[in-house]
Write a protein that holds these residues in place. Structure first.
Motif, mmCIF file in Angstrom:
data_model
loop_
_atom_site.group_PDB
_atom_site.id
_atom_site.type_symbol
_atom_site.label_atom_id
_atom_site.label_comp_id
_atom_site.label_asym_id
_atom_site.label_seq_id
_atom_site.Cartn_x
_atom_site.Cartn_y
_atom_site.Cartn_z
ATOM 1 N N ASN A 26 8.357 -13.919 -0.125
ATOM 2 C CA ASN A 26 8.026 -14.174 -1.468
ATOM 3 C C ASN A 26 6.282 -13.926 -1.456
ATOM 4 O O ASN A 26 6.040 -14.080 -1.889
ATOM 5 N N ASP A 27 5.891 -14.205 0.430
ATOM 6 C CA ASP A 27 4.586 -14.240 0.840
ATOM 7 C C ASP A 27 4.182 -12.879 0.797
ATOM 8 O O ASP A 27 2.978 -12.725 0.996
ATOM 9 N N LYS A 28 4.915 -11.682 0.870
ATOM 10 C CA LYS A 28 4.244 -10.732 0.697
ATOM 11 C C LYS A 28 4.597 -10.276 -0.900
ATOM 12 O O LYS A 28 5.478 -9.458 -0.755
ATOM 13 N N LYS A 29 3.641 -8.754 -0.774
ATOM 14 C CA LYS A 29 3.719 -7.518 -1.665
ATOM 15 C C LYS A 29 4.679 -6.963 -1.782
ATOM 16 O O LYS A 29 5.463 -6.744 -2.182
ATOM 17 N N GLY A 30 4.523 -6.381 -0.776
ATOM 18 C CA GLY A 30 5.424 -4.722 -0.618
ATOM 19 C C GLY A 30 7.048 -5.810 -0.082
ATOM 20 O O GLY A 30 7.158 -6.244 1.606
ATOM 21 N N PHE A 31 7.705 -3.779 0.064
ATOM 22 C CA PHE A 31 8.926 -3.949 1.446
ATOM 23 C C PHE A 31 9.689 -2.517 0.897
ATOM 24 O O PHE A 31 9.272 -1.704 0.112
ATOM 25 N N ILE B 69 13.451 -1.628 12.263
ATOM 26 C CA ILE B 69 11.738 -1.821 11.382
ATOM 27 C C ILE B 69 12.076 -1.704 9.719
ATOM 28 O O ILE B 69 11.613 -2.177 8.505
ATOM 29 N N ASP B 70 13.442 -0.385 9.782
ATOM 30 C CA ASP B 70 13.771 -0.253 8.973
ATOM 31 C C ASP B 70 14.562 -1.495 8.154
ATOM 32 O O ASP B 70 14.357 -1.933 6.563
ATOM 33 N N TRP B 71 15.407 -2.340 8.750
ATOM 34 C CA TRP B 71 16.174 -3.252 8.365
ATOM 35 C C TRP B 71 15.042 -5.067 7.980
ATOM 36 O O TRP B 71 15.151 -4.947 6.408
ATOM 37 N N THR B 72 14.136 -4.842 9.364
ATOM 38 C CA THR B 72 13.175 -5.851 8.654
ATOM 39 C C THR B 72 12.306 -5.637 7.493
ATOM 40 O O THR B 72 11.646 -6.235 6.906
ATOM 41 N N VAL C 126 0.653 -1.108 0.071
ATOM 42 C CA VAL C 126 -0.223 -0.209 0.450
ATOM 43 C C VAL C 126 0.827 1.034 0.003
ATOM 44 O O VAL C 126 0.367 2.270 -0.518
ATOM 45 N N THR C 127 2.102 1.387 1.199
ATOM 46 C CA THR C 127 3.207 2.369 0.908
ATOM 47 C C THR C 127 4.540 1.399 1.076
ATOM 48 O O THR C 127 4.872 0.517 0.958
ATOM 49 N N PRO C 128 5.820 2.992 0.338
ATOM 50 C CA PRO C 128 6.782 2.141 0.178
ATOM 51 C C PRO C 128 7.467 2.898 1.405
ATOM 52 O O PRO C 128 8.873 2.654 1.435
ATOM 53 N N SER C 129 7.283 3.608 2.753
ATOM 54 C CA SER C 129 7.614 3.688 3.694
ATOM 55 C C SER C 129 7.449 3.850 4.638
ATOM 56 O O SER C 129 5.673 3.772 4.635
ATOM 57 N N LEU C 130 7.805 3.810 5.807
ATOM 58 C CA LEU C 130 7.281 4.228 6.755
ATOM 59 C C LEU C 130 7.027 5.173 7.042
ATOM 60 O O LEU C 130 5.517 5.748 7.535
ATOM 61 N N GLN D 215 15.591 3.525 -0.701
ATOM 62 C CA GLN D 215 15.418 4.212 -0.405
ATOM 63 C C GLN D 215 16.417 4.743 1.023
ATOM 64 O O GLN D 215 16.729 3.336 1.282
ATOM 65 N N PRO D 216 16.636 5.999 1.400
ATOM 66 C CA PRO D 216 17.249 6.479 2.149
ATOM 67 C C PRO D 216 17.381 5.108 3.488
ATOM 68 O O PRO D 216 15.702 5.009 3.834
#
Length: 154
Positions: free
Chosen positions: A85-90, A76-79, A12-16, A95-96
């Motif tokens: 493979n079972d998730k759409k995003g990361f 959380i950034d590292w995680t 849904v989103t690319p960043s925290l 990204q800095p």
């Protein structure tokens, strides 16, 4: 952390920072607001108080999360960068990193982490927040003003 990473893992989103309705987004916004000394608008006022990060203070039986805020951000950034493979995003590799986005340099962070007790006395962070915390727990003085300003320049 699972809940904080849900919007990223769902794609849904690319960043925290853009992870709406998460505690990590609220904490990052509060950090930026204290860093830039801006007044919190009524639209950003949270309806609930998040537990603070208390680091090693769990020994004193204070209510809070037994992590420092910066350790949690790094974890959380590292995680979030781990591809599953079972998730759409990361979080994209280009990204800095979160500490960089918050204006904390790696050299400064490493020095302050390795020499924590030389720079501080049991608490670190933004100087005004450190002093407020010390008063809250009954302390009369706060060690680390210079170190705090190095890590959190205004």
């Amino acid at each position: 952390m699972y809940v904080d990473l849900n919007p990223i893992r769902a794609g849904v989103t690319p960043s925290l920072e853009q992870s709406d309705f998460t505690s990590i987004q609220q904490r990052i916004r509060e950090h930026h607001q204290t860093k830039t000394l801006t007044q919190q608008s009524s639209s950003n006022t949270s309806r609930f108080q998040l537990l603070p990060f208390v680091g090693a203070e769990h020994q004193a039986k204070k209510a809070g999360i037994n992590f420092t805020f910066t350790d949690y951000l790094e974890l959380i950034d590292w995680t979030g960068r781990c591809i599953r493979n079972d998730k759409k995003g990361f979080i994209a590799p280009n990204q800095p990193k979160i500490l960089q986005q918050m204006g904390i340099t790696p050299d400064t962070w490493l020095e302050h982490s390795e020499q924590f007790m030389e720079h501080y006395a049991n608490v670190s962070g933004k100087w005004s927040r450190m002093c407020a915390f010390k008063q809250h727990v009954g302390g009369h003085w706060c060690k680390g003003k210079f170190a705090s300003h190095q890590l959190h320049p205004s």
